[in-house]
Design a protein around this motif. Structure first.
Motif, PDB file in Angstrom:
ATOM      1  N   LEU A  66       0.826  -1.215   0.000  1.00 58.61           N
ATOM      2  CA  LEU A  66       0.000   0.000   0.000  1.00 58.61           C
ATOM      3  C   LEU A  66       0.853   1.255   0.000  1.00 58.61           C
ATOM      4  CD1 LEU A  66      -2.826  -1.050   2.503  1.00 58.61           C
ATOM      5  CD2 LEU A  66      -2.956  -0.921   0.002  1.00 58.61           C
ATOM      6  N   ILE A  67       1.929   1.244   0.798  1.00 53.08           N
ATOM      7  CA  ILE A  67       2.828   2.409   0.819  1.00 53.08           C
ATOM      8  C   ILE A  67       3.459   2.607  -0.555  1.00 53.08           C
ATOM      9  CG2 ILE A  67       4.979   3.312   1.788  1.00 53.08           C
ATOM     10  CD1 ILE A  67       4.264   1.925   4.407  1.00 53.08           C
ATOM     11  N   GLY A  68       3.880   1.501  -1.187  1.00 52.04           N
ATOM     12  CA  GLY A  68       4.464   1.598  -2.521  1.00 52.04           C
ATOM     13  C   GLY A  68       3.491   2.148  -3.540  1.00 52.04           C
ATOM     14  N   LEU A  69       2.223   1.728  -3.450  1.00 46.30           N
ATOM     15  CA  LEU A  69       1.218   2.237  -4.377  1.00 46.30           C
ATOM     16  C   LEU A  69       0.983   3.732  -4.193  1.00 46.30           C
ATOM     17  CD1 LEU A  69      -1.399  -0.667  -4.285  1.00 46.30           C
ATOM     18  CD2 LEU A  69       0.180  -0.110  -6.133  1.00 46.30           C
ATOM     19  N   VAL A  70       0.990   4.177  -2.945  1.00 46.83           N
ATOM     20  CA  VAL A  70       0.813   5.607  -2.676  1.00 46.83           C
ATOM     21  C   VAL A  70       1.981   6.409  -3.248  1.00 46.83           C
ATOM     22  CG1 VAL A  70       0.699   7.354  -0.858  1.00 46.83           C
ATOM     23  CG2 VAL A  70      -0.609   5.234  -0.633  1.00 46.83           C
ATOM     24  N   VAL A  71       3.205   5.894  -3.038  1.00 45.37           N
ATOM     25  CA  VAL A  71       4.383   6.592  -3.564  1.00 45.37           C
ATOM     26  C   VAL A  71       4.334   6.651  -5.087  1.00 45.37           C
ATOM     27  CG1 VAL A  71       6.894   6.461  -3.788  1.00 45.37           C
ATOM     28  CG2 VAL A  71       5.821   5.998  -1.580  1.00 45.37           C
ATOM     29  N   VAL A  72       3.977   5.538  -5.731  1.00 47.44           N
ATOM     30  CA  VAL A  72       3.876   5.518  -7.187  1.00 47.44           C
ATOM     31  C   VAL A  72       2.816   6.501  -7.674  1.00 47.44           C
ATOM     32  CG1 VAL A  72       3.188   4.090  -9.160  1.00 47.44           C
ATOM     33  CG2 VAL A  72       4.740   3.170  -7.446  1.00 47.44           C
ATOM     34  N   ALA A  73       1.681   6.552  -6.964  1.00 36.79           N
ATOM     35  CA  ALA A  73       0.602   7.467  -7.357  1.00 36.79           C
ATOM     36  C   ALA A  73       1.027   8.918  -7.240  1.00 36.79           C
ATOM     37  CB  ALA A  73      -0.634   7.204  -6.502  1.00 36.79           C
ATOM     38  N   LEU A  74       1.926   9.215  -6.296  1.00 34.09           N
ATOM     39  CA  LEU A  74       2.377  10.596  -6.106  1.00 34.09           C
ATOM     40  C   LEU A  74       3.483  10.985  -7.091  1.00 34.09           C
ATOM     41  CD1 LEU A  74       2.497  10.792  -2.200  1.00 34.09           C
ATOM     42  CD2 LEU A  74       0.790  11.812  -3.718  1.00 34.09           C
ATOM     43  N   ILE A  75       4.303  10.020  -7.497  1.00 32.85           N
ATOM     44  CA  ILE A  75       5.482  10.330  -8.311  1.00 32.85           C
ATOM     45  C   ILE A  75       5.235  10.156  -9.805  1.00 32.85           C
ATOM     46  CG2 ILE A  75       7.849   9.607  -8.831  1.00 32.85           C
ATOM     47  CD1 ILE A  75       8.224   8.955  -5.918  1.00 32.85           C
ATOM     48  N   VAL A  76       4.583   9.061 -10.194  1.00 37.98           N
ATOM     49  CA  VAL A  76       4.478   8.731 -11.613  1.00 37.98           C
ATOM     50  C   VAL A  76       3.665   9.750 -12.417  1.00 37.98           C
ATOM     51  CG1 VAL A  76       3.604   7.017 -13.262  1.00 37.98           C
ATOM     52  CG2 VAL A  76       4.893   6.279 -11.253  1.00 37.98           C
ATOM     53  N   PRO A  77       2.482  10.188 -11.978  1.00 36.09           N
ATOM     54  CA  PRO A  77       1.723  11.145 -12.794  1.00 36.09           C
ATOM     55  C   PRO A  77       2.483  12.431 -13.114  1.00 36.09           C
ATOM     56  CG  PRO A  77       0.297  10.166 -11.144  1.00 36.09           C
ATOM     57  CD  PRO A  77       1.674   9.722 -10.815  1.00 36.09           C
ATOM     58  N   ASN A 104       3.517  13.519 -16.878  1.00 35.22           N
ATOM     59  CA  ASN A 104       3.055  14.819 -17.349  1.00 35.22           C
ATOM     60  C   ASN A 104       4.206  15.630 -17.916  1.00 35.22           C
ATOM     61  OD1 ASN A 104       1.063  16.864 -17.733  1.00 35.22           O
ATOM     62  ND2 ASN A 104       1.917  17.943 -15.967  1.00 35.22           N
ATOM     63  N   TRP A 105       5.368  15.599 -17.207  1.00 36.32           N
ATOM     64  CA  TRP A 105       6.534  16.355 -17.660  1.00 36.32           C
ATOM     65  C   TRP A 105       7.150  15.734 -18.909  1.00 36.32           C
ATOM     66  CZ3 TRP A 105      11.830  15.492 -18.228  1.00 36.32           C
ATOM     67  CH2 TRP A 105      12.626  16.631 -18.364  1.00 36.32           C
ATOM     68  N   VAL A 106       7.226  14.413 -18.943  1.00 36.14           N
ATOM     69  CA  VAL A 106       7.894  13.725 -20.050  1.00 36.14           C
ATOM     70  C   VAL A 106       7.035  13.692 -21.304  1.00 36.14           C
ATOM     71  CG1 VAL A 106       8.802  11.487 -20.817  1.00 36.14           C
ATOM     72  CG2 VAL A 106       9.307  12.317 -18.511  1.00 36.14           C
ATOM     73  N   LEU A 107       5.722  13.502 -21.166  1.00 34.38           N
ATOM     74  CA  LEU A 107       4.870  13.261 -22.323  1.00 34.38           C
ATOM     75  C   LEU A 107       3.822  14.341 -22.553  1.00 34.38           C
ATOM     76  CD1 LEU A 107       4.253   9.429 -21.856  1.00 34.38           C
ATOM     77  CD2 LEU A 107       5.883  10.516 -23.397  1.00 34.38           C
ATOM     78  N   PHE A 108       2.930  14.498 -21.603  1.00 34.00           N
ATOM     79  CA  PHE A 108       1.716  15.276 -21.860  1.00 34.00           C
ATOM     80  C   PHE A 108       1.965  16.768 -21.997  1.00 34.00           C
ATOM     81  CE2 PHE A 108       0.286  11.587 -19.162  1.00 34.00           C
ATOM     82  CZ  PHE A 108      -0.106  10.817 -20.248  1.00 34.00           C
ATOM     83  N   TRP A 131      11.739  18.586 -25.524  1.00 32.76           N
ATOM     84  CA  TRP A 131      12.285  17.630 -26.477  1.00 32.76           C
ATOM     85  C   TRP A 131      12.569  18.269 -27.823  1.00 32.76           C
ATOM     86  CZ3 TRP A 131      13.905  14.719 -23.150  1.00 32.76           C
ATOM     87  CH2 TRP A 131      13.133  14.092 -22.161  1.00 32.76           C
ATOM     88  N   ALA A 132      12.043  19.445 -28.071  1.00 31.50           N
ATOM     89  CA  ALA A 132      12.375  20.170 -29.299  1.00 31.50           C
ATOM     90  C   ALA A 132      13.862  20.507 -29.331  1.00 31.50           C
ATOM     91  CB  ALA A 132      11.545  21.448 -29.397  1.00 31.50           C
ATOM     92  N   PHE A 133      14.447  20.788 -28.169  1.00 25.34           N
ATOM     93  CA  PHE A 133      15.884  21.046 -28.060  1.00 25.34           C
ATOM     94  C   PHE A 133      16.681  19.797 -28.449  1.00 25.34           C
ATOM     95  CE2 PHE A 133      19.462  20.437 -25.025  1.00 25.34           C
ATOM     96  CZ  PHE A 133      20.359  21.332 -25.605  1.00 25.34           C
ATOM     97  N   ILE A 134      16.234  18.638 -27.969  1.00 26.40           N
ATOM     98  CA  ILE A 134      16.906  17.390 -28.305  1.00 26.40           C
ATOM     99  C   ILE A 134      16.781  17.112 -29.803  1.00 26.40           C
ATOM    100  CG2 ILE A 134      17.051  14.925 -27.816  1.00 26.40           C
ATOM    101  CD1 ILE A 134      17.752  16.744 -25.455  1.00 26.40           C
ATOM    102  N   ASN A 135      15.599  17.352 -30.348  1.00 23.37           N
ATOM    103  CA  ASN A 135      15.364  17.113 -31.771  1.00 23.37           C
ATOM    104  C   ASN A 135      16.251  17.996 -32.641  1.00 23.37           C
ATOM    105  OD1 ASN A 135      14.055  16.031 -34.060  1.00 23.37           O
ATOM    106  ND2 ASN A 135      12.608  17.727 -34.094  1.00 23.37           N
ATOM    107  N   ALA A 136      16.401  19.261 -32.231  1.00 20.49           N
ATOM    108  CA  ALA A 136      17.192  20.199 -33.020  1.00 20.49           C
ATOM    109  C   ALA A 136      18.688  19.895 -32.950  1.00 20.49           C
ATOM    110  CB  ALA A 136      16.925  21.628 -32.543  1.00 20.49           C
TER     111      ALA A 136
END
Length: 385
Positions: A45-56, A60-64, A94-99
């Motif tokens: 349960l603690i691991g799920l809470v940590v994942v829920a707090l960190i992954v979104p 969001n930063w990497v993709l959305f 990622w536009a910087f990486i692409n360029a």
């Protein structure tokens, strides 16, 4: 005594029955691996809470909210459309990486000659992959092509100056090209040299043993930065007037010698782990020192220290980024150099560049790690092939 007739005898094995419903399926797996005990349940349960707090936020930063295309830093300094981030905040740039991608791969290598780098990479992969797959035949021919023929062809292709190829000085090399050349040459040189140093340190010849011990302890006692400075700055001072070595070659020698000292200690540990009976058995067969070492001792020792060897390879692959200190730009160095480009200067540019560089390093290191695990299992005496 009354005799009893056997009216029925089983002539075939009973069919295996399925496991109980509660012992199979997703629910059973979750109960066994995540909820086996109350403590396991709490930790899950603690691991799920940590994942829920960190992954979104990471997604969001990497993709959305990331910016994938653009001509300059303006696209990375604005909020993604429909985003709920604070003003002036955006996702990964990622536009910087692409360029800058071509520069991250080749450095300042002449644009019209980059096909030579690509051709070398294709040849290397085409020779390395069959050598790594046990079922592919003709390993001897494959090894000769990879370790003897390929380096010569790669040298003339990358450097040029012969066969009608324009000369490209190593000062123009950079990015992933430098990282891979340094690490590949370092790996190819450090393993055989480390084996010789390990054998020399265990030698009964006092002079050979002393030379190997002094070299190993001296190199292991100083950081790689010192070795690179010595190779790049101090070495030319001891050469005759007018004689010099290419800076890239000096860095190659420094990295290879540094890695070989650590490799020697890893292999020496494997040699010490071989039971004394193996040596005595080889002596009883009348084998010479080199026959005993090459046919009996070394194969067993190398198998035992595969994790240590690969760990040294991975460490050397990452340590190639230190050549940035002596004015050479590997992948990480050229990414950091581009942070100063005013066209792409934004709050998200440094983080995006470092994440990209870290991901590339992770791909290669993870690949080496997984292949070493595969080889450990295959070489395991009790493993079924």
């Amino acid at each position: 005594m009354q005799e009893h007739d056997l009216s029925w005898v089983r002539t075939e094995m009973a069919l295996a029955e399925k496991a109980p419903a509660r012992e199979r399926g997703v629910v059973a797996w979750l109960r066994k691996n995540l909820m086996a005990t109350p403590v396991d349940g709490i930790l899950t349960l603690i691991g799920l809470v940590v994942v829920a707090l960190i992954v979104p936020p990471i997604l969001n930063w990497v993709l959305f909210s990331a910016q994938w295309t653009g001509a300059d830093r303006a696209v990375c300094a604005t909020v993604a459309q429909g985003g709920s981030q604070p003003e002036g905040w955006s996702g990964a740039c990622w536009a910087f990486i692409n360029a800058k991608f071509a520069q991250f791969m080749f450095g300042r290598y002449t644009d019209s000659e980059r096909w030579r780098v690509i051709l070398v990479a294709v040849m290397f992969v085409a020779l390395l992959v069959p050598l790594m797959i046990p079922r592919v035949p003709r390993k001897g021919l494959n090894a000769i092509l990879l370790f003897l023929v390929f380096p010569v062809i790669a040298f003339f292709l990358l450097v040029g100056g012969a066969f009608g190829l324009p000369y490209v000085e190593t000062q123009l090399w950079g990015g992933l090209l430098v990282t891979l050349v340094l690490s590949t040459v370092g790996i190819a040189v450090s393993l055989p040299l480390g084996i010789l140093l390990a054998l020399g340190r265990r030698s009964r010849l006092p002079v050979v043993k002393a030379v190997c011990v002094i070299f190993i302890e001296t190199v292991r006692g100083v950081p790689l930065v010192t070795v690179l400075f010595m190779a790049s700055v101090m070495l030319p001072l001891f050469l005759p007037a007018g004689m010099t070595f290419d800076k890239f070659l000096r860095a190659l020698i420094g990295v290879a010698l540094f890695a070989s000292a650590y490799m020697a200690e890893v292999i020496r540990g494997g040699l010490q782990a071989i039971p004394k009976g193996q040596y005595e058995g080889a002596d009883s067969l009348g084998l010479t020192y080199w026959q005993k070492t090459g046919l009996i001792v070394l194969p067993q020792a190398l198998k035992l220290v595969i994790p240590g060897i690969v760990n040294t390879f991975i460490g050397m692959f990452k340590d190639t980024s230190l050549v940035y200190i002596i004015g050479m730009f590997d992948l990480l160095g050229i990414v950091r150099q581009n942070f100063a480009d005013a066209t792409w200067a934004s709050a998200q540019t440094p983080m995006s560049g470092l994440v990209f560089a870290g991901f590339v390093f992770w791909i290669f290191c993870f690949g080496m790690s997984r292949y070493s695990i595969y080889m450990e299992r295959r070489l395991d005496t009790g493993h079924k092939r």
